[in-house]
Design an enzyme around this catalytic site. Structure first.
Site, mmCIF file in Angstrom:
data_model
loop_
_atom_site.group_PDB
_atom_site.id
_atom_site.type_symbol
_atom_site.label_atom_id
_atom_site.label_comp_id
_atom_site.label_asym_id
_atom_site.label_seq_id
_atom_site.Cartn_x
_atom_site.Cartn_y
_atom_site.Cartn_z
ATOM 1 N N HIS A 212 -11.298 -3.273 17.340
ATOM 2 C CA HIS A 212 -9.899 -3.637 17.134
ATOM 3 C C HIS A 212 -9.190 -3.775 18.479
ATOM 4 C CE1 HIS A 212 -10.674 -2.362 12.977
ATOM 5 N NE2 HIS A 212 -9.617 -3.068 12.655
ATOM 6 N N SER B 256 0.842 -1.201 0.000
ATOM 7 C CA SER B 256 0.000 0.000 0.000
ATOM 8 C C SER B 256 0.876 1.251 0.000
ATOM 9 C CB SER B 256 -0.963 0.014 1.180
ATOM 10 O OG SER B 256 -0.380 -0.495 2.326
ATOM 11 N N LYS C 213 -4.383 -0.088 18.591
ATOM 12 C CA LYS C 213 -4.677 0.674 17.372
ATOM 13 C C LYS C 213 -4.776 2.150 17.716
ATOM 14 C CE LYS C 213 -7.782 0.720 13.380
ATOM 15 N NZ LYS C 213 -6.671 0.634 12.410
#
Lengths: 266, 266, 266, 266
Positions: free
Chosen positions: A154, A100, A158
């Site tokens: 999550h 990415s 995070k």
């Protein structure tokens, strides 16, 4: 006949899983790796790699020149990735990019090279096929259910909330959802934040707890019913289903496709 | 401009909800009802019906002859339904059938009449749009995830297990799923039935408890991830979303369509 | 002041996690390990162990004699475990046993030794504290909700269904639940197994899919409501919460306790 | 032998359900009702009430004087409730109060009257026994899992967020939870509100959608595991389980108890 595969970045987190997946799939065959820092000592730490006895190249040109391959998978960093992909496509090796961070202009350039060489390329930064389906189904359902909220959960390490997947899901939903102001007009937050983040009237709630990995549920509500679409990812292995799907589909492509969602149902 | 609607079976369980829905939707207008046993006393028990002051006919011919309508909704019983629908379609009134139990030959006959008269008809026994989407998404996901199990949950007065919706979902999944023997080959049921019902290798589990209404979750598993599609229906009102959707779409049809799934995304 | 801990079985699946946990907890201190096959080469493969520079003993007698410890944790196999625990307790070292498979007579003997030496011992084969709570809450809720079903979900490599935890949960529920025949008396399985395994009228459903780890949900139903208690374990680390809890509580015990549930709320 | 019951407020939303419940329970017997506006016409609209042929009193004094009862259930409004309960307890009729909104001083006064007359009284504004258990279990679990978030979901006509039940749950959790700052210290809300409402470091998320009724899930997270406790209420009938439980338990009480949680496991 098996699809011959070259992987760049075999020692990275995604690369390690990709090596594992390709060597375990009967219809895929790992024929070489590209590793910019091809230190023999480092390789020895990776049991699968050292056991495989396949050639590892530092120089991509040399690799693509020496080894015959059907598909090239890049799981490195944007700069290296762009170089690798350019060379591969020019040599008519179909390419799957999981890296990415490519810029828009890099993507456009690769698209042009892909078209020119009639050689397919798939760029899909989020390879978990379940996540791709969750987003597509959400986009489809929003056409019939304008009332929708997202809960994403999550692990508590995070940093950002909401997650990138939640933001992307909202963007997709917006494309089909009729504009609607959800909730009661006089609804009131007794404690601020209770009703979550708002994007275009859609509420997003981010839960962070130890014991969670990466989860998202999209809930649509209508009179007397709810429809929920949920993806749970507990392991990086989940991304490999998407890589495999991309490899099997890029074979039939002659141009660049951005996002796995665009080759679903092909 | 509003769509003028005639409803047959306005005092039934579905009919009551349909009357309520049509009178509450701004773009729909209830113009008449067909009620075989048009007992004025009985009507008085239905507040919405008695308040509406719309004509109620015992004779469908008379109804369709007297009242101008765009769409006819039948929520009665198979025999009456077939008669009503035949007359309506022949008079070019587009028809939505929620009644279940029509025979295949009746459906074929209606299909022929529909084509002949260039007048659309939608037959959709399960009108909950969320349930229709759940089944469609399951069919789509099964292409990528051959491992799937279904958990359906209903109130404890339900007699049959698995539910009709679960059986239909399995049928749809079979159309796209690659054949696969799920689970470990040496898996063993220590108590019989633990692993649920098996249909084509797909496991279905039926939960029955007070406090539940009608719920189904389809869970797809892949390496490191699961994708779940869940529909919860807590009220007969949920079916009305599908009726409304059918009414709005039948307007543009000139032939018979069986199943709401075939007009999704239209 | 930190609690000094000796671990037996430091290279096993549970032992590895225990070494990790004890060395990371500020109030615990790993002072020695017992390893029957104390091969220096093997130790080197375990980064945490080799980094720690703590003494590793093949002989438990020598270990307990040489090193001063508050708590001994055994994560080995039944035969070794029984020997280790006997020696430890006789030396007044409080003992936590995570090894499963001790016979009833071994447990009784350890209980006697524990009492005689006024030295606490906790035997808890399933150390995940969340699982222990799930079972306790289920036992409590069953008093008020006689209608209950269990859905347990595991990875598709699991051989037995239902899981041991599900069976144990049913046993606990039986202790408080009023006898009841659940479901409709005329309920019928259209496909055999749909309604799951039956134990004392309680239904248990076992789902097996890739992408799952170890999950269980106990659902209680009553008029208009359901109460669900769910435990999701995605990592062996989850067991360490129970080990830690046991270590911290065994300090205050002077006899043997079987099952973490018996020291909850202490 | 059946427990004889008087209900005040039989035509209200809760009262209607209570009349239904008491007449359906074999060990309960409805012997009279108190209805301030005892209009015979109005009664006729309530099928159960009109069918029962039990005496309905406008004057509570007269009711308690005329009819022999074991338990009095009040489901009215605070002012009337206080009067009714005072009279009932003074006549040694054990009392269950479901009416919410009594002031603290009214509760204290009733407590004194209850003690003086050695006559039990239970005040429990939230009668759903599943909700009471959910809160109790959450309080117990928080002792072992300091990381916790709450997701409550309600229909989209609800005005306040978070719900009263969520706020009460947080209060109970605070009593046992070790103080902890949850989440990553550098966590950032990209869209404000994503991480929900914060109370004492505990996050609460409020979802509002059509198709929902009243739902709450309390999720505890620990290393490698989560424990979730969920209550779903889809019908006012759910409250009746608590009323029944209170009636059966108040019989053995000689003083006032506030909250069903205090008579659990009795």
């Amino acid at each position: 006949m098996a699809i011959n595969v070259i992987i760049a970045g075999p020692r990275g987190r995604m690369g390690t899983e990709a090596v594992e997946m390709v060597t375990n799939e009967p219809n895929l065959q790992l024929v070489a790796c590209i590793d910019r820092k091809n230190d023999k000592e480092k390789m020895r730490e990776y049991p699968t790699l050292s056991r495989l006895k396949i050639p590892v190249f530092e120089d991509p040109e040399e690799c693509f020149h020496t080894v015959q391959a059907d598909v090239f998978i890049d799981l490195t960093v944007p700069e290296a990735c762009f170089d690798h992909a350019t060379i591969a496509i020019q040599r008519h090796i179909r390419t799957v990019i999981g890296t990415s961070g490519l810029t828009n202009s890099q993507i456009e350039e690769l698209s042009a090279i892909s078209k020119e060489n009639q050689t397919g390329c798939i760029i899909a930064p989020n390879f978990a096929i379940g996540a791709v389906l969750m987003m597509q189904f959400s986009k489809m359902a929003a056409r019939y259910f304008p009332d929708v909220e997202i809960i994403e959960k999550h692990h508590d390490q995070k940093l950002d909330a909401p997650s990138g997947t939640a933001v992307k899901t909202v963007d997709l939903i917006k494309q089909t959802r009729l504009p609607k102001t959800q909730g009661h007009p006089n609804e009131e937050e007794i404690i601020p934040g209770a009703r979550g983040a708002v994007d275009d009237g859609i509420r997003v709630h981010s839960v962070r707890l130890p014991g969670l990995v990466a989860h998202q549920e999209v809930i649509f509500g209508g009179s007397g019913q709810t429809l929920s679409i949920k993806h749970d990812s507990i392991d990086r292995k989940s991304f490999m289903s998407g890589v495999k799907f991309a490899v099997e589909n890029v074979i039939d492509l002659n141009e660049l496709v951005y996002g796995l969602e665009n080759i679903l149902d092909k």
